[in-house]
Design a protein around this motif. Structure first.
Motif, PDB file in Angstrom:
ATOM      1  N   GLU A  11      -5.886   4.505  -4.666  1.00 26.64           N
ATOM      2  CA  GLU A  11      -6.465   3.050  -5.088  1.00 26.64           C
ATOM      3  C   GLU A  11      -7.902   3.536  -5.510  1.00 26.64           C
ATOM      4  O   GLU A  11      -8.571   4.432  -5.168  1.00 26.64           O
ATOM      5  CB  GLU A  11      -6.841   2.518  -3.715  1.00 26.64           C
ATOM      6  N   PHE A  12      -8.181   2.789  -6.756  1.00 30.81           N
ATOM      7  CA  PHE A  12      -9.521   3.177  -7.440  1.00 30.81           C
ATOM      8  C   PHE A  12     -10.758   2.822  -6.600  1.00 30.81           C
ATOM      9  O   PHE A  12     -11.777   3.563  -6.918  1.00 30.81           O
ATOM     10  CB  PHE A  12      -9.500   2.416  -8.601  1.00 30.81           C
ATOM     11  N   ALA A  13     -10.476   1.939  -5.566  1.00 31.92           N
ATOM     12  CA  ALA A  13     -11.840   1.804  -4.768  1.00 31.92           C
ATOM     13  C   ALA A  13     -11.769   2.837  -3.541  1.00 31.92           C
ATOM     14  O   ALA A  13     -13.020   2.908  -2.822  1.00 31.92           O
ATOM     15  CB  ALA A  13     -11.758   0.296  -4.109  1.00 31.92           C
ATOM     16  N   SER A  14     -11.033   3.761  -3.339  1.00 29.92           N
ATOM     17  CA  SER A  14     -10.861   4.654  -2.409  1.00 29.92           C
ATOM     18  C   SER A  14     -11.896   5.869  -2.761  1.00 29.92           C
ATOM     19  O   SER A  14     -11.357   6.809  -3.657  1.00 29.92           O
ATOM     20  CB  SER A  14      -9.504   5.053  -1.954  1.00 29.92           C
ATOM     21  N   ARG A 168       7.058   0.896   2.610  1.00 33.88           N
ATOM     22  CA  ARG A 168       7.069   2.440   3.043  1.00 33.88           C
ATOM     23  C   ARG A 168       5.898   2.632   4.019  1.00 33.88           C
ATOM     24  O   ARG A 168       6.002   3.924   4.400  1.00 33.88           O
ATOM     25  CB  ARG A 168       6.938   3.212   1.915  1.00 33.88           C
ATOM     26  N   GLY A 169       5.239   1.812   4.462  1.00 38.93           N
ATOM     27  CA  GLY A 169       4.260   2.068   5.652  1.00 38.93           C
ATOM     28  C   GLY A 169       3.093   2.679   5.165  1.00 38.93           C
ATOM     29  O   GLY A 169       2.339   3.234   5.999  1.00 38.93           O
ATOM     30  N   ILE A 170       2.600   2.674   3.926  1.00 38.55           N
ATOM     31  CA  ILE A 170       1.354   3.156   3.439  1.00 38.55           C
ATOM     32  C   ILE A 170       0.264   2.084   3.921  1.00 38.55           C
ATOM     33  O   ILE A 170       0.253   0.935   3.667  1.00 38.55           O
ATOM     34  CB  ILE A 170       1.187   3.279   2.024  1.00 38.55           C
ATOM     35  N   PHE A 171      -0.812   2.592   4.371  1.00 37.09           N
ATOM     36  CA  PHE A 171      -2.046   1.725   5.359  1.00 37.09           C
ATOM     37  C   PHE A 171      -3.235   2.074   4.522  1.00 37.09           C
ATOM     38  O   PHE A 171      -4.078   1.367   4.781  1.00 37.09           O
ATOM     39  CB  PHE A 171      -1.907   1.870   6.580  1.00 37.09           C
ATOM     40  N   GLY A 172      -3.057   3.289   3.705  1.00 29.98           N
ATOM     41  CA  GLY A 172      -4.548   3.601   3.214  1.00 29.98           C
ATOM     42  C   GLY A 172      -4.534   4.623   2.225  1.00 29.98           C
ATOM     43  O   GLY A 172      -3.315   4.964   1.570  1.00 29.98           O
ATOM     44  N   ALA A 173      -5.423   5.021   1.638  1.00 30.06           N
ATOM     45  CA  ALA A 173      -5.601   6.146   0.238  1.00 30.06           C
ATOM     46  C   ALA A 173      -6.361   7.015   0.508  1.00 30.06           C
ATOM     47  O   ALA A 173      -7.525   6.661   1.180  1.00 30.06           O
ATOM     48  CB  ALA A 173      -5.392   5.147  -0.963  1.00 30.06           C
ATOM     49  N   PRO A 174      -6.156   8.251   0.075  1.00 32.40           N
ATOM     50  CA  PRO A 174      -4.857   8.739  -0.589  1.00 32.40           C
ATOM     51  C   PRO A 174      -3.750   8.925   0.424  1.00 32.40           C
ATOM     52  O   PRO A 174      -4.031   9.308   1.435  1.00 32.40           O
ATOM     53  CB  PRO A 174      -5.399  10.040  -1.294  1.00 32.40           C
ATOM     54  N   THR A 175      -2.598   8.552  -0.156  1.00 33.41           N
ATOM     55  CA  THR A 175      -1.419   8.947   0.783  1.00 33.41           C
ATOM     56  C   THR A 175      -0.226   9.809   0.047  1.00 33.41           C
ATOM     57  O   THR A 175      -0.437   9.302  -1.326  1.00 33.41           O
ATOM     58  CB  THR A 175      -0.737   7.648   1.322  1.00 33.41           C
TER      59      THR A 175
END
Length: 210
Positions: A11-14, A168-175
């Protein structure tokens, strides 16, 4: 024989996605792993949890630690680090453009250039002028790409990509997701994710944990 692949969801905000994006290619090459760049939006995922902003803003102590950690890690990697104002930045336009280029050589280059503009120079990536300049500096047809990025089909594709992340259960970045579905979260798990993806027989427990 095709090399194993690793999905890189960012995510670009990450902030920590910035660190991963700037080092993942060299590490992947050394590990013999192909990277599949997967831009998505964290906003809808956070909203589903009742969050209206980054957890680093919701929990100030955590946010202060994160920025100090970013300074340390960026310095270690030889990367510039500057907090953009406001934080988090709205990365919608950047994500739409990155999605267009995800499977083309210019996509990863664009992604890294946006991250450097945002977290290296503190520039506002929500401003179309910033994205236009990044594209032009890369020798790309900025106007044509921005036009395609704003088409309904591409908007729908980014929405679908984000819905896939949620499913798929992604909750944050980077993953990072290996071919067998094993998921790793955080910049500090990048090396482990590459190691897992490169294993001849994925899904078999390590000897140390068996």
């Amino acid at each position: 024989m095709a090399r194993p692949s690793l999905e890189f969801w960012y995510e670009f905000a990450s902030t920590y996605s910035y660190l991963s994006a700037m080092r993942i290619e060299a590490l992947a090459e050394a590990a013999g792993v192909e990277i599949r760049w997967r831009p998505f939006l964290l906003g809808p995922i956070f909203a589903a949890q009742g969050w209206t902003t980054s957890p680093f803003n919701l929990y100030p102590a955590k946010g202060r630690y994160m920025w100090r950690d970013m300074q340390r890690e960026a310095a270690r990697l030889g990367l510039p680090c500057r907090q953009p104002d406001p934080f988090p930045q709205n990365g919608l336009l950047a994500a739409r453009v990155a999605l267009l280029g995800a499977d083309h050589p210019w996509g990863p280059t664009f992604t890294k250039a946006v991250y450097r503009a945002e977290f290296g120079e503190g520039r506002p990536i929500s401003d179309p002028a910033t994205i236009r300049t990044v594209l032009a500096d890369l020798g790309l047809d900025a106007e044509a790409i921005l036009l395609r990025a704003g088409e309904e089909a591409n908007k729908a594709a980014l929405k679908a990509r984000t819905e896939e992340a949620m499913a798929r259960g992604i909750f944050g970045a980077p993953t990072f997701i290996a071919p067998d579905g094993e998921m790793f979260w955080g910049n500090d798990r990048l090396e482990r994710a590459l190691e897992w993806a490169a294993r001849p027989e994925q899904g078999v427990p390590d000897a140390a944990t068996a």
